[in-house]
Motif scaffolding. Sequence first.
Motif, PDB file in Angstrom:
ATOM      1  N   LYS A 201      45.994  37.710   6.428  1.00  0.00           N
ATOM      2  CA  LYS A 201      47.279  37.726   5.741  1.00  0.00           C
ATOM      3  C   LYS A 201      47.643  36.322   5.276  1.00  0.00           C
ATOM      4  O   LYS A 201      47.352  35.335   5.948  1.00  0.00           O
ATOM      5  CB  LYS A 201      48.389  38.245   6.670  1.00  0.00           C
ATOM      6  CG  LYS A 201      48.236  39.691   7.114  1.00  0.00           C
ATOM      7  CD  LYS A 201      48.531  40.662   5.980  1.00  0.00           C
ATOM      8  CE  LYS A 201      48.486  42.108   6.471  1.00  0.00           C
ATOM      9  NZ  LYS A 201      48.808  43.073   5.387  1.00  0.00           N
ATOM     10  N   ALA A 202      48.298  36.266   4.121  1.00  0.00           N
ATOM     11  CA  ALA A 202      48.762  34.976   3.604  1.00  0.00           C
ATOM     12  C   ALA A 202      49.971  34.496   4.408  1.00  0.00           C
ATOM     13  O   ALA A 202      50.624  35.275   5.104  1.00  0.00           O
ATOM     14  CB  ALA A 202      49.135  35.103   2.126  1.00  0.00           C
ATOM     15  N   VAL A 203      50.253  33.208   4.314  1.00  0.00           N
ATOM     16  CA  VAL A 203      51.384  32.626   5.026  1.00  0.00           C
ATOM     17  C   VAL A 203      52.699  33.244   4.533  1.00  0.00           C
ATOM     18  O   VAL A 203      52.840  33.611   3.361  1.00  0.00           O
ATOM     19  CB  VAL A 203      51.413  31.093   4.838  1.00  0.00           C
ATOM     20  CG1 VAL A 203      51.736  30.713   3.399  1.00  0.00           C
ATOM     21  CG2 VAL A 203      52.393  30.442   5.804  1.00  0.00           C
ATOM     22  N   LYS A 204      53.637  33.392   5.441  1.00  0.00           N
ATOM     23  CA  LYS A 204      54.984  33.875   5.119  1.00  0.00           C
ATOM     24  C   LYS A 204      55.981  32.778   5.468  1.00  0.00           C
ATOM     25  O   LYS A 204      55.641  31.769   6.091  1.00  0.00           O
ATOM     26  CB  LYS A 204      55.313  35.149   5.900  1.00  0.00           C
ATOM     27  CG  LYS A 204      54.291  36.263   5.747  1.00  0.00           C
ATOM     28  CD  LYS A 204      54.154  36.735   4.316  1.00  0.00           C
ATOM     29  CE  LYS A 204      53.094  37.828   4.195  1.00  0.00           C
ATOM     30  NZ  LYS A 204      52.845  38.205   2.782  1.00  0.00           N
ATOM     31  N   LEU A 205      57.232  32.993   5.077  1.00  0.00           N
ATOM     32  CA  LEU A 205      58.294  32.038   5.371  1.00  0.00           C
ATOM     33  C   LEU A 205      59.339  32.711   6.248  1.00  0.00           C
ATOM     34  O   LEU A 205      59.839  33.790   5.918  1.00  0.00           O
ATOM     35  CB  LEU A 205      58.912  31.523   4.072  1.00  0.00           C
ATOM     36  CG  LEU A 205      57.961  30.689   3.209  1.00  0.00           C
ATOM     37  CD1 LEU A 205      58.571  30.405   1.846  1.00  0.00           C
ATOM     38  CD2 LEU A 205      57.589  29.391   3.910  1.00  0.00           C
ATOM     39  N   TYR A 206      59.661  32.075   7.343  1.00  0.00           N
ATOM     40  CA  TYR A 206      60.555  32.638   8.360  1.00  0.00           C
ATOM     41  C   TYR A 206      61.924  31.976   8.295  1.00  0.00           C
ATOM     42  O   TYR A 206      62.043  30.747   8.231  1.00  0.00           O
ATOM     43  CB  TYR A 206      59.941  32.430   9.747  1.00  0.00           C
ATOM     44  CG  TYR A 206      60.858  32.750  10.901  1.00  0.00           C
ATOM     45  CD1 TYR A 206      61.111  34.063  11.276  1.00  0.00           C
ATOM     46  CD2 TYR A 206      61.464  31.724  11.636  1.00  0.00           C
ATOM     47  CE1 TYR A 206      61.946  34.360  12.351  1.00  0.00           C
ATOM     48  CE2 TYR A 206      62.298  32.009  12.711  1.00  0.00           C
ATOM     49  CZ  TYR A 206      62.531  33.321  13.061  1.00  0.00           C
ATOM     50  OH  TYR A 206      63.357  33.611  14.118  1.00  0.00           O
ATOM     51  N   CYS A 207      62.961  32.794   8.309  1.00  0.00           N
ATOM     52  CA  CYS A 207      64.331  32.300   8.362  1.00  0.00           C
ATOM     53  C   CYS A 207      64.862  32.537   9.773  1.00  0.00           C
ATOM     54  O   CYS A 207      64.906  33.683  10.239  1.00  0.00           O
ATOM     55  CB  CYS A 207      65.220  32.999   7.341  1.00  0.00           C
ATOM     56  SG  CYS A 207      66.975  32.537   7.465  1.00  0.00           S
ATOM     57  N   CYS A 208      65.273  31.466  10.436  1.00  0.00           N
ATOM     58  CA  CYS A 208      65.741  31.603  11.814  1.00  0.00           C
ATOM     59  C   CYS A 208      67.161  32.141  11.878  1.00  0.00           C
ATOM     60  O   CYS A 208      67.649  32.471  12.963  1.00  0.00           O
ATOM     61  CB  CYS A 208      65.664  30.258  12.529  1.00  0.00           C
ATOM     62  SG  CYS A 208      66.672  28.978  11.764  1.00  0.00           S
ATOM     63  N   ARG A 209      67.822  32.258  10.747  1.00  0.00           N
ATOM     64  CA  ARG A 209      69.198  32.757  10.750  1.00  0.00           C
ATOM     65  C   ARG A 209      69.238  34.281  10.680  1.00  0.00           C
ATOM     66  O   ARG A 209      69.944  34.930  11.440  1.00  0.00           O
ATOM     67  CB  ARG A 209      70.000  32.158   9.601  1.00  0.00           C
ATOM     68  CG  ARG A 209      71.487  32.414   9.724  1.00  0.00           C
ATOM     69  CD  ARG A 209      72.329  31.440   8.936  1.00  0.00           C
ATOM     70  NE  ARG A 209      73.709  31.504   9.352  1.00  0.00           N
ATOM     71  CZ  ARG A 209      74.688  30.823   8.779  1.00  0.00           C
ATOM     72  NH1 ARG A 209      74.416  30.021   7.756  1.00  0.00           N
ATOM     73  NH2 ARG A 209      75.920  30.927   9.209  1.00  0.00           N
ATOM     74  N   CYS A 210      68.491  34.854   9.757  1.00  0.00           N
ATOM     75  CA  CYS A 210      68.438  36.324   9.682  1.00  0.00           C
ATOM     76  C   CYS A 210      67.235  36.877  10.437  1.00  0.00           C
ATOM     77  O   CYS A 210      67.075  38.088  10.567  1.00  0.00           O
ATOM     78  CB  CYS A 210      68.409  36.791   8.231  1.00  0.00           C
ATOM     79  SG  CYS A 210      66.969  36.251   7.278  1.00  0.00           S
TER      80      CYS A 210
END
Length: 224
Positions: free
Chosen positions: A137-146
């Motif tokens: 899987k390609a890299v994803k971006l994580y939001c620590c707020r939602c």
Amino acid sequence: MARMGSTDSDSEFAKYWVEWFMSLEGNEYYCDVDEDYILDRFNLTGLNFEVPHYQKALELITDRLPDKPMSDDLRDQVERSAKHLYGLIHARYIITARGLVKMLDKYKRGDFGRCPRVYCQGNQLLPVGVTDIPNQKAVKLYCCRCEDVYNPKSRRHNMIDGAHFGTSFPHMLFQVYPSLKPAPSDQRYVPRIFGFKLHNIAELHRWQDEQREQQKQRLTADKK
């Protein structure tokens, strides 16, 4: 391109190839791995089984690859292996104390972008893998707020292997720096029609349908 057969001092070993790799378009998510970390074979345990042409790839990363004739095909394979090897080393490095500091600086600068969700109010994102298995899987971006993940906007970032960042990095960062994690957003978008929540309208429609059906049944029973 990295310099082959460098004759500089040991302190210069990892400088040239890593700088070249970091300068490639699309590699902005990576941080530079300290040369001492790369040269410590303990940190690379097991990677020789995961990367083809492991020894040559490691020599290329550290600018120790002998200046010997090599076919174009083999050179391409070694270069691909070097990029992948560096990525796997990177995944281990960024959960060390030094690696977390470097990635924290990039996070504070907003190098990974900001959450597209409106109610997260532009919260900074962090790269994360959804699996630790390479080439899945390609890299994803994580939001620590939602606490959700998103695809990178740029196509060039969608080509990065998520295993080069691993599944633990963002959570390790906030374990070490808990004060940086914002409070979860309690705002949620509620769909409305003319001011009424959609689910309330749906309940009203179901009640009306039930009443209409019951009325039909009563009329039918009266006729009998």
